[in-house]
Every structure is written in structure tokens, then in C-alpha cells.
Design an enzyme around this catalytic site. Structure first.
Site, PDB file in Angstrom:
ATOM      1  N   LEU A   1       4.529 -25.450  -0.216  1.00 11.57           N
ATOM      2  CA  LEU A   1       4.747 -26.854  -0.110  1.00 11.57           C
ATOM      3  C   LEU A   1       4.995 -27.211   1.289  1.00 11.57           C
ATOM      4  CD1 LEU A   1       7.167 -26.786  -3.254  1.00 11.57           C
ATOM      5  CD2 LEU A   1       4.828 -27.826  -3.193  1.00 11.57           C
TER       6      LEU A   1
ATOM      7  N   GLY B   1       7.256 -28.569   4.033  1.00 14.77           N
ATOM      8  CA  GLY B   1       8.603 -28.291   4.120  1.00 14.77           C
ATOM      9  C   GLY B   1       9.197 -26.943   3.666  1.00 14.77           C
TER      10      GLY B   1
ATOM     11  N   GLY C   1       8.611 -24.241   5.128  1.00 11.76           N
ATOM     12  CA  GLY C   1       9.159 -23.426   6.377  1.00 11.76           C
ATOM     13  C   GLY C   1       7.722 -22.739   6.947  1.00 11.76           C
ATOM     14  N   LYS C   2       6.505 -22.977   6.559  1.00  7.22           N
ATOM     15  CA  LYS C   2       5.304 -22.303   6.958  1.00  7.22           C
ATOM     16  C   LYS C   2       5.136 -22.351   8.537  1.00  7.22           C
ATOM     17  CE  LYS C   2       2.588 -24.901   4.630  1.00  7.22           C
ATOM     18  NZ  LYS C   2       3.440 -25.839   4.103  1.00  7.22           N
ATOM     19  N   SER C   3       5.295 -23.581   8.934  1.00  8.23           N
ATOM     20  CA  SER C   3       4.926 -23.572  10.627  1.00  8.23           C
ATOM     21  C   SER C   3       6.074 -22.941  11.078  1.00  8.23           C
ATOM     22  CB  SER C   3       4.998 -25.330  10.943  1.00  8.23           C
ATOM     23  OG  SER C   3       4.098 -25.892  10.227  1.00  8.23           O
TER      24      SER C   3
ATOM     25  N   SER D   1      -2.564 -25.548   1.588  1.00  7.29           N
ATOM     26  CA  SER D   1      -3.637 -25.102   0.671  1.00  7.29           C
ATOM     27  C   SER D   1      -3.262 -24.920  -0.514  1.00  7.29           C
ATOM     28  CB  SER D   1      -3.999 -23.646   1.314  1.00  7.29           C
ATOM     29  OG  SER D   1      -3.191 -22.943   1.824  1.00  7.29           O
TER      30      SER D   1
HETATM   31  S1  ADX Z   1      -3.756 -29.302   2.889  1.00  5.36           S
HETATM   32  O1  ADX Z   1      -3.151 -29.575   1.543  1.00  5.36           O
HETATM   33  O2  ADX Z   1      -4.887 -29.741   3.232  1.00  5.36           O
HETATM   34  O3  ADX Z   1      -3.527 -27.602   2.927  1.00  5.36           O
HETATM   35  P1  ADX Z   1      -2.133 -29.443   5.454  1.00  5.36           P
HETATM   36  O4  ADX Z   1      -1.475 -28.240   5.333  1.00  5.36           O
HETATM   37  O5  ADX Z   1      -3.430 -29.592   6.125  1.00  5.36           O
HETATM   38  O6  ADX Z   1      -2.600 -29.902   3.718  1.00  5.36           O
HETATM   39  O7  ADX Z   1      -1.474 -30.631   5.709  1.00  5.36           O
HETATM   40  C1  ADX Z   1      -0.033 -30.909   5.292  1.00  5.36           C
HETATM   41  C2  ADX Z   1       0.752 -31.803   6.350  1.00  5.36           C
HETATM   42  O8  ADX Z   1       0.130 -33.216   6.092  1.00  5.36           O
HETATM   43  C3  ADX Z   1       2.007 -32.194   5.684  1.00  5.36           C
HETATM   44  O9  ADX Z   1       3.071 -31.068   6.317  1.00  5.36           O
HETATM   45  C4  ADX Z   1       2.476 -33.348   5.711  1.00  5.36           C
HETATM   46  O10 ADX Z   1       3.141 -33.620   7.034  1.00  5.36           O
HETATM   47  C5  ADX Z   1       1.262 -33.926   6.054  1.00  5.36           C
HETATM   48  N1  ADX Z   1       0.929 -34.959   4.568  1.00  5.36           N
HETATM   49  C6  ADX Z   1       0.486 -36.311   5.044  1.00  5.36           C
HETATM   50  N2  ADX Z   1       0.072 -36.751   3.847  1.00  5.36           N
HETATM   51  C7  ADX Z   1       0.130 -35.877   2.825  1.00  5.36           C
HETATM   52  C8  ADX Z   1       0.045 -35.510   1.584  1.00  5.36           C
HETATM   53  N3  ADX Z   1      -0.616 -36.570   0.778  1.00  5.36           N
HETATM   54  N4  ADX Z   1       0.342 -34.455   0.878  1.00  5.36           N
HETATM   55  C9  ADX Z   1       0.646 -33.224   1.793  1.00  5.36           C
HETATM   56  N5  ADX Z   1       0.967 -33.484   2.969  1.00  5.36           N
HETATM   57  C10 ADX Z   1       0.807 -34.683   3.743  1.00  5.36           C
END
Ligand code: ADX
Length: 201
Positions: A39, A41, A43-45, A112
Site C-alpha cells: 500500500l 505509505g 514503507g516501500k520507498s 502494483s
Molecule cells: S501503481 O498502483 O501504479 O503501482 P505507483 O506506485 O506507481 O502506483 O504510484 C503510487 C503513488 O502515487 C502513491 O505513493 C501516491 O503518492 C500517488 N497516488 C496518487 N494518486 C493515487 C491513487 N489514486 N492511488 C494510489 N496512489 C496514488
């Protein structure tokens, strides 16, 4: 010419004169991709950058691919619909594959959320290079941290398709590792991740 080397728009794969193994040998390591999923937040980054720092200080060549950063450049045309997230992950997987081919250890940090997208990433990157790690910090902990204030905005209905709130997260069924950063310290997490690397290197 082998058929599989010709794409449907008549592009022919051009082979080089140096093998991936030669590039890896030059760097003295076996390329891998740590695929961190979880999810926003979770802590991945934080873990990705800490692992990068640790591996670099151990003489390993590596590179972090991070959701927020890649979406500023390569994937700036993509949003958060299921279709766009799939394309986001497909492109990242292709980039990770190229970086592995160049000999680098890749650490990717993307939500992802879809099983099928991560399965495709595994196929693209190759099952021998792909290390899926679920950063399994529970939603409640991520929401309590709310580092970017996005959960609060999502709860107010200001962000559409926000993962965990009004968009799904499908956890991995059989990841190479699981780390809950509401329980594990960064040091413990890095130790666990490093062990995964050395097991396969
Ligand atoms: S992914 O779902 O396509 O893998 P990705 O990791 O690239 O997402 O981007 C996630 C980041 O985009 C989150 O850390 C958050 O800061 C931002 N973000 C903006 N809108 C959304 C949303 N609708 N859902 C999740 N993350 C979002």
C-alpha cells in the site's frame, strides 16, 4: 531468423556481441530485481532507498525505480485506473529487465496492486531474477502515518481510485518475503532483504 525475434510490426531483434553474463561478471554480481509491492505509505520507498545505500556500500551496483519518481518522467502520461496501473507496471518491468541485462540489481517500489500485473512483471523480468517482496504494513498503520496526507483526502472523496480506500489491493499469495514495517525496524528489514539477495546470488 527465428520468428520470435520479429514483432508484429516487423521489428527485428538486434543481438549484441556481449552477453548479459559478461556485463554481470564485469560488475561481479548476479542481477536481481527486488519487486516491493504494498500500500501507499507501507514503507516501500524508504526500504528501497535504504537497501540501495546498503548494497552500494557493499560494492553492489544497484538502482531504485520508485513510483512517485517514475510517474514524473517515463510514466507521466499515466493515471490510476486499472488500465493505467497495468501499463505503469508493464513499462517498469521492461525497464527493470533492461537494467538487469545491464548487470544492475534493481529495487522497484510500486504499489502494483494487481496480481495479474505482477505476474506479467515476473514473466518479463524472468523468474530467476524476480524477487517479490510484500511490504505488508496494514492499511490502518499506513493511514495513521499518512505521510503525504493522501489517505485523508481519499477518505474525503477528493482522490478517485485510491488504493486501499476505493481501489483494490491484491496481496501476493506466495512472495519471496513479507515485511510489515509497523513491526520490523528498517535495520531488520534490510537484513531480511539482503539475505534474500545472497541466497540467490
Ligand atoms: S501503481 O498502483 O501504479 O503501482 P505507483 O506506485 O506507481 O502506483 O504510484 C503510487 C503513488 O502515487 C502513491 O505513493 C501516491 O503518492 C500517488 N497516488 C496518487 N494518486 C493515487 C491513487 N489514486 N492511488 C494510489 N496512489 C496514488
Amino acid at each position: 531468423l527465428n520468428n520470435k525475434h520479429i514483432t508484429n510490426n516487423n521489428v527485428v531483434w538486434q543481438a549484441g556481441l556481449v552477453a548479459a553474463e559478461d556485463r554481470a561478471a564485469l560488475l561481479g554480481q548476479q542481477p536481481q530485481t527486488f519487486w516491493l509491492t504494498g500500500l501507499s505509505g507501507a514503507g516501500k520507498s524508504t526500504l528501497a532507498y535504504a537497501l540501495e545505500q546498503e548494497l552500494i556500500s557493499n560494492g553492489r551496483a544497484c538502482y531504485v525505480l520508485d513510483g512517485d519518481n517514475v510517474r514524473h518522467g517515463l510514466n507521466r502520461d499515466l493515471g490510476f485506473s486499472a488500465k493505467d496501473r497495468s501499463e505503469n507496471i508493464r513499462r517498469i518491468a521492461e525497464v527493470a529487465k533492461l537494467m538487469n541485462d545491464a548487470g544492475l540489481i534493481v529495487i522497484s517500489a510500486f504499489i502494483s496492486p494487481y496480481l495479474a500485473d505482477r505476474e506479467l512483471a515476473r514473466q518479463i523480468i524472468g523468474i530467476n531474477c524476480f524477487l517479490e517482496v510484500h511490504i505488508s504494513t496494514p492499511l490502518e498503520a499506513c493511514e495513521k502515518r499518512d505521510v503525504k496526507g493522501m489517505y485523508q483526502r481519499a477518505r474525503k472523496g477528493e482522490i478517485a481510485d485510491f488504493t486501499g480506500i476505493n481501489s483494490p489491493y491484491e496481496p501476493p499469495t506466495n512472495p519471496a518475503g513479507r515485511i510489515d514495517t509497523s513491526v520490523a525496524s528498517i535495520d531488520e528489514a534490510i537484513t531480511q532483504l539482503k539475505q534474500m539477495l545472497y541466497k540467490v546470488s
